[in-house]
Design an enzyme around this catalytic site. Structure first.
Site, PDB file in Angstrom:
ATOM      1  N   GLY A 654      41.827  51.627  13.151  1.00 31.64           N
ATOM      2  CA  GLY A 654      40.833  51.599  12.095  1.00 31.64           C
ATOM      3  C   GLY A 654      41.292  50.709  10.963  1.00 31.64           C
ATOM      4  N   TYR A 656      42.483  51.593   8.131  1.00 27.00           N
ATOM      5  CA  TYR A 656      43.648  52.062   7.391  1.00 27.00           C
ATOM      6  C   TYR A 656      44.735  52.672   8.270  1.00 27.00           C
ATOM      7  CZ  TYR A 656      40.607  51.438   3.375  1.00 27.00           C
ATOM      8  OH  TYR A 656      39.769  50.899   2.423  1.00 27.00           O
ATOM      9  N   VAL A 658      46.401  53.519  12.639  1.00 26.51           N
ATOM     10  CA  VAL A 658      46.348  53.492  14.102  1.00 26.51           C
ATOM     11  C   VAL A 658      46.405  54.934  14.589  1.00 26.51           C
ATOM     12  CG1 VAL A 658      47.411  52.590  16.200  1.00 26.51           C
ATOM     13  CG2 VAL A 658      47.596  51.306  14.057  1.00 26.51           C
ATOM     14  N   VAL A 659      45.598  55.245  15.605  1.00 25.17           N
ATOM     15  CA  VAL A 659      45.552  56.594  16.156  1.00 25.17           C
ATOM     16  C   VAL A 659      46.236  56.590  17.520  1.00 25.17           C
ATOM     17  CG1 VAL A 659      44.083  58.518  16.849  1.00 25.17           C
ATOM     18  CG2 VAL A 659      43.411  57.070  14.917  1.00 25.17           C
ATOM     19  N   ASP A 770      31.565  58.571   4.243  1.00 25.84           N
ATOM     20  CA  ASP A 770      31.725  57.607   5.338  1.00 25.84           C
ATOM     21  C   ASP A 770      31.262  58.216   6.660  1.00 25.84           C
ATOM     22  OD1 ASP A 770      32.346  55.125   6.378  1.00 25.84           O
ATOM     23  OD2 ASP A 770      34.439  55.613   6.755  1.00 25.84           O
TER      24      ASP A 770
END
Length: 922
Positions: A654, A656, A658-659, A770
């Protein structure tokens, strides 16, 4: 022994070293957090004390601020606990039944035969009378060189020739361990033997071996371990049971140090180790039974052969005393025991510190709400007060101008109806303080005047009461419609601005003006303005009646006096005089009220300026700084309790972070891990506040659970600091789900789930800001949960920043002034995708070549187009949600039942024809 070089390290020593290293590393972070917390609280107290000192003209404002932030400090008991716990040095305390047991255990810990055993150890502690063992306390510390010295505890080193310093040695000489009988120097007898070794374990923790009881009682030996020390208490046992003296000593240890004890059963030289192991496996040993019966060991559900609990204790559970029955497997019990003791202390300290952070942070957020409401409501109250007072003044002046003729008629009517009764009452009047003869002989001129005065008073009282009762009815409706509301509003303004006795006088004067001028309580008992004017006018007219010769006081005379007085009254003049003076007093009161209101408004203006400044400081500085401290303390607690999570494969990226996939952490399986590297303080603060808002939310089935956080100080080789947010792992996001295909019923259920989640956030005072496809996750049953609260904030904490995804952003977001209706707008766009059943951009947005062009189109009113497959009710709901006027958007409490009715209508049996267009065309 060689004076240089590191000691050999056994597997047990290596694992213990790792446990102490981890503890010391976390201690540094905990001390840093505590130090910064103290500095923050100190700065807060100084700032607000300076504000109070400088606010000499607004003691209310200063008292309000100090009252709000008076709890920004440590409670005394918590401060004492943190002072004793945070930064406490780890100590391994070696106790035992005798010196041989203690020395054997110490050698095992360090992995070397440093202390003498067997025949070379000399006399045993339990020797016969006259041969009592007198071995001194031993303290093992780390140093680059191996050396021995005698030193008084915490004082200075003694100049004494030790046998170890006279040559090479592998084992500490026995004569250096003992206190000789011929030694009479008290300092020498009290000294402890300090042994400095270059050993990895001693780099992380000190080791102390207690002296023989004949040298120093156990309570004195442990005196230095009661402050700023975390002891790992080991008790070496080399016999099957403990003596009564040893049990008594253990009870004293338990009283002095509130820490668990690890009892280590040493192998008996007279029994084979295999035989001992078999005996331990069959049943609890005699030692363990004795410890249980004496309350020195907690009841255990079951132990393995080594004495360790059969089941691992839950993370964060309070450590219990344990018994290591099998010396060969000591590693399996001692290392977990040590970790648990160290972990428990740090978890308790970090939890306490984080609890304080959260309480104070919640206070800041609540005060931000209060200050925001004060800034919004006070100007409105002042304006409302001014407006309503003007309406009241106008209404009363209208009564004074237009009711004169009505007053005249009312006075004439009242006099006519009461005349005969007044004359009769006057004729029968019994005078007070005047003696009147029965035959009505003339009296003095002075007595005549008194009689006339009493007759006048009778008429005035009766007329005043009758006229006043009728006047009340003409203006009584104003009391509730104007004055009651005015008083309540004024009272709230005064309560929020109680500053000093001077200002109290001003406020009281303002109330008196309202009571005197506007309550219009024209009853006789209140002495109100209208009644008093009427009474005074009557008296002036009656006093003009003159009597030349003193008459006889008879009933006829009394009647005649009353008749003349009544006939002398002019209703027209009286009404005109009353209205004129009423207008004068109304205008005077109106001017005084307006002046007082302006004065009150000026004071509120100054207070609101200070409140706004404080509100900005809370939003921009105080709350973010404290949130960062809270994130650090909570992350420290989580990493101590559950360890650092292991990153799996990447799931997505994303703006902001990393997943990643995380198989298991903290008892949760599987998990998703979001790695965020804040580039600057602003992003740090935003992330910290996000974490606080998310973590303090009650669990809700429509929100993704946040399990915890860990701060990784070794990210990118230590060049950056990453925050790892561990959360619930779901099947996929809504974007992926729509691409794969979802049924109409599933899509409508997802819409309901999202609305339920947003409603819950709003009920907690939070805005998501959001809402979009990527931030809605689906489980395996395609039920939705909202995630990524990165932009989530309470309204009172918002600074007007422009955040969100352009397609889903309401137009007012670009102005910086918005409320929770922006989430309703975003849901309207999301609902368009759900009804469309695809992820294809709306035409109005697809043709935009840049983000700026997209923003401009949204500001100008561009919205998604209606697709042919859309149901009319669904389209109307979308349009209502993305209405350009925020006040015209429906509340989510209205949206949810609308969605439910749509779902029932389109998905229940018999509705296939109605829903076929949505199901098939999109």
């Amino acid at each position: 022994m060689e004076g240089h070089g590191a000691q050999r390290s056994s597997p047990l020593a290596r694992d213990l070293t790792r446990a102490f290293t981890s503890y010391n590393k976390h201690t540094v972070l905990l001390k840093k957090n505590l130090k910064e917390t103290h500095a923050f609280f100190r700065e807060m107290r100084q700032n607000y004390s300076n504000t109070c000192a400088s606010s000499t003209l607004s003691s209310d404002s200063s008292s309000q601020e100090t009252g709000q932030f008076s709890c920004i400090s440590f409670p005394s008991h918590e401060e004492e606990f943190l002072r004793n716990t945070v930064g406490a040095a780890p100590y391994i305390l070696v106790l035992g039944q005798d010196c041989a047991a203690r020395y054997q255990l110490l050698n095992c810990l360090l992995g070397d035969r440093l202390l003498p055993l067997g025949p070379e150890a000399g006399q045993a502690c339990h020797g016969g009378q006259g041969n009592v063992c007198k071995r001194r306390k031993l303290c093992f510390t780390h140093g680059r060189q191996t050396r021995l010295s005698l030193a008084l505890p915490g004082q200075y080193e003694l100049v004494h020739q030790l046998a170890a310093n006279c040559g090479r040695w592998e084992t500490v000489p026995r004569e250096d361990l003992e206190i000789l009988d011929e030694c009479e120097d008290p300092a020498h007898r009290q000294a402890e033997l300090e042994i400095t070794l270059h050993h990895p374990l001693l780099q992380e923790a000190k080791v102390m071996v207690v002296p023989c009881p004949s040298v120093q009682p156990i309570e004195e030996a442990l005196e230095d371990c009661t402050r700023s020390v975390i002891p790992i208490i080991l008790y070496a046992v080399n016999r099957d049971s403990l003596s009564s003296e040893q049990v008594a000593d253990l009870r004293k240890v338990k009283e002095i140090l509130s820490f668990p004890v690890c009892y280590v059963r040493l192998p008996d030289a007279s029994a084979a180790s295999a035989e001992l192991g078999q005996r331990c496996e069959k049943d609890k040993s005699k030692l363990q039974k004795q410890l249980l019966s004496r309350g020195l060991l907690g009841s255990l559900s079951g132990n393995c052969s080594c004495g360790a609990p059969a089941q691992t204790a839950a993370p964060g559970a309070k450590p219990q005393s344990v018994v290591g029955e099998n010396f060969e497997k000591l590693h399996r019990i001692l290392v977990p025991f040590t970790r648990q003791v160290l972990q428990n202390q740090q978890v308790e300290a970090a939890s306490l510190l984080n609890g304080l952070h959260c309480r104070c942070l919640d206070l800041f957020i609540n005060q931000a709400f209060d200050m925001q409401r004060d800034l919004q409501i006070t100007p409105r109250r002042l304006e409302y007060t001014r407006e309503k007072e003007g309406e009241l003044f106008t209404s009363l002046m209208t009564i004074a101008n237009r009711k004169q003729e009505e007053m005249k008629d009312m006075i004439v009517e009242t006099l006519g109806s009461m005349k005969e009764q007044l004359l009769e009452d006057a004729a029968n009047l019994e005078f007070t303080d005047i003696i009147v003869t029965t035959n009505g002989d003339p009296v003095t001129s002075k007595e005549i005047k008194s009689c006339i005065q009493q007759i006048q008073d009778l008429i005035v009282v009766r007329l005043n009461q009758a006229v006043a009762n009728k006047l009340i009815s003409s203006v009584d409706y104003l009391r509730e419609s104007f004055v009651g509301t005015l008083e309540r509003c004024l009272s709230s303004l005064e309560k929020s601005h109680i500053e000093s006795s001077v200002h109290n006088i001003t406020s009281n004067h303002l109330k008196q003006l309202l009571n005197a001028a506007y309550h219009v309580e024209v009853t006789f008992h209140s002495g109100s303005s209208v009644t008093r004017l009427f009474w005074e006018q009557i008296k002036q007219i009656i006093h003009r009646i003159t009597f030349v010769n003193p008459p006889a006081i008879t009933p006829e005379w009394k009647r005649k006096v009353a008749q003349d007085a009544i006939e002398s009254l002019s209703a027209a003049k009286l009404a005109r005089s009353i209205c004129s003076q009423f207008r004068t007093r109304l205008y005077s009161s109106h001017e005084a009220f307006a002046a007082s209101l302006r004065q009150l408004e000026e004071r509120h203006t100054g207070r609101l300026e200070r409140t706004e400044d404080l509100w900005l400081r809370v939003r921009k500085d105080h709350a973010p700084r404290l949130a960062r401290l809270s994130l650090e303390s909570r992350s420290l607690r989580d990493v101590v309790l559950h360890g650092k999570p292991k990153l799996g494969r990447e799931l997505g990226r994303g703006q902001y972070g990393v997943v990643y996939l995380c198989d298991s952490w903290g008892g949760h399986n599987p998990c998703a891990l979001k790695s965020v590297v804040p580039p600057d303080d602003k992003h740090w603060n935003d992330l910290a506040l996000e974490f606080h808002y998310t973590r303090t939310l009650p669990k809700h089935e429509r929100l993704v659970d946040l399990h915890g956080s860990v701060i990784d100080h070794t990210y990118a080789g230590g060049s950056s600091i990453a925050v790892l947010l561990i959360m619930e792992r779901l099947h996929r996001d809504l974007y992926t789900g729509l691409k794969a295909g979802l049924s109409l019923q599933e899509r409508l259920q997802i819409a309901l789930d999202v609305v339920e989640g947003i409603r819950f956030l709003h009920s907690q005072g939070l805005l998501h800001r959001d809402i979009k496809l990527k931030n809605v996750l689906l489980d395996k049953q395609n039920r939705a949960k909202i995630t990524d609260l990165g932009f989530c904030k309470p309204e009172a904490m918002m600074s007007g920043s422009i955040v969100g995804t352009p397609i889903h952003m309401a137009p007012e977001l670009f102005t910086g002034k918005y409320d929770n209706s922006v989430d309703v707008y975003a849901f309207g766009i999301l609902f368009w995708y759900l009804c469309a059943g695809s992820v294809k951009l709306p035409e109005a947005f697809e043709k935009c070549s840049s983000k700026d062009q997209l923003w401009n189109n949204v500001r100008k009113g561009a919205r998604p187009e209606r697709l042919p497959c859309f149901d009319e009710e669904c389209w109307q709901l979308m349009e209502a949600c993305w209405n350009g006027d925020p006040s015209q958007r429906p509340l989510l409490g209205i949206v949810e039942p609308s969605l439910e009715s749509i779902t029932v209508r389109m998905c229940n049996c018999g509705s296939e024809q109605k829903s076929s267009s949505l199901e098939d065309s999109c």
